[in-house]
Design an enzyme around this catalytic site. Structure first.
Site, PDB file in Angstrom:
ATOM      1  CB  CYS A  76      -0.904   0.012   1.237  1.00 28.82           C
ATOM      2  SG  CYS A  76       0.027   0.121   2.795  1.00 28.82           S
ATOM      3  CD  GLN A  77       4.782  -0.328   1.075  1.00 29.73           C
ATOM      4  OE1 GLN A  77       4.004  -0.766   0.243  1.00 29.73           O
ATOM      5  NE2 GLN A  77       5.551  -1.112   1.803  1.00 29.73           N
TER       6      GLN A  77
END
Length: 185
Positions: A76-77
């Site tokens: 998800c970064q």
């Protein structure tokens, strides 16, 4: 049920299935972190580790078992509001497309994708590829943390995926002290 978990981590998906009393015949996992894999294998020794998601060859999995559930929480970064908002330019978040590749090749009966709350434009791209919108749920109902997450949960019907609604979560009233282990216990 035969399960393929992408971005498996330490196999919390397997724990959730166990707690939901869902019988799993074969559990295939894609993970590259050796420490997460060690924990998964210690807790679930029958896990079939496949390694890097980008190297998965779908016919090899199908030869072993027909997959009923494909699940994962792609990195998800690039989507997180806490990050640099690189979206699909972040090589980790771009791995979402491996989920889509495998989903389209396998066509499992069920799919479950989890990711962070994100800008609508990023969510729309994921929704377009999944074929249905996410449900936004807060983990505070079932854990001692306030974490909003998008869940794309669907089933394959008539050649396409359709959304399955997740029932409202029962508030378990958990707070931090409920999960901390102290010497005073």
């Amino acid at each position: 049920m035969n399960v393929l978990s992408l971005f498996d981590g330490m196999s919390c998906g397997q724990l959730a299935l166990q707690r939901a009393d869902i019988d799993v015949e074969n559990y295939f996992a894609c993970e590259i972190d050796k420490y997460a894999m060690q924990i998964a294998n210690k807790n679930f020794p029958n896990t079939i580790q496949l390694g890097d998601v980008s190297e998965v060859i779908v016919p090899n999995i199908v030869d072993q078992a027909e997959i009923d559930l494909l699940m994962g929480g792609s990195p998800c970064q690039g989507f997180s509001f806490a990050g640099k908002q690189l979206n699909f330019s972040d090589p980790r978040s771009k791995l979402f497309f491996e989920f889509i590749r495998i989903m389209n090749e396998l066509k499992p009966r069920y799919v479950l994708l989890e990711n962070v709350r994100m800008k609508k434009e990023y969510e729309d791209v994921i929704t377009e590829h999944m074929g249905f919108p996410p449900q936004l749920l807060n983990s505070s109902k079932v854990s001692a943390q306030n974490r909003w997450r998008n869940y794309w949960f669907g089933t394959y019907i008539n050649g396409k995926y359709e959304q399955i609604m997740i029932p409202p979560l029962e508030d378990k009233g958990l707070v931090l002290k409920d999960i901390l282990q102290t010497d005073h216990d």
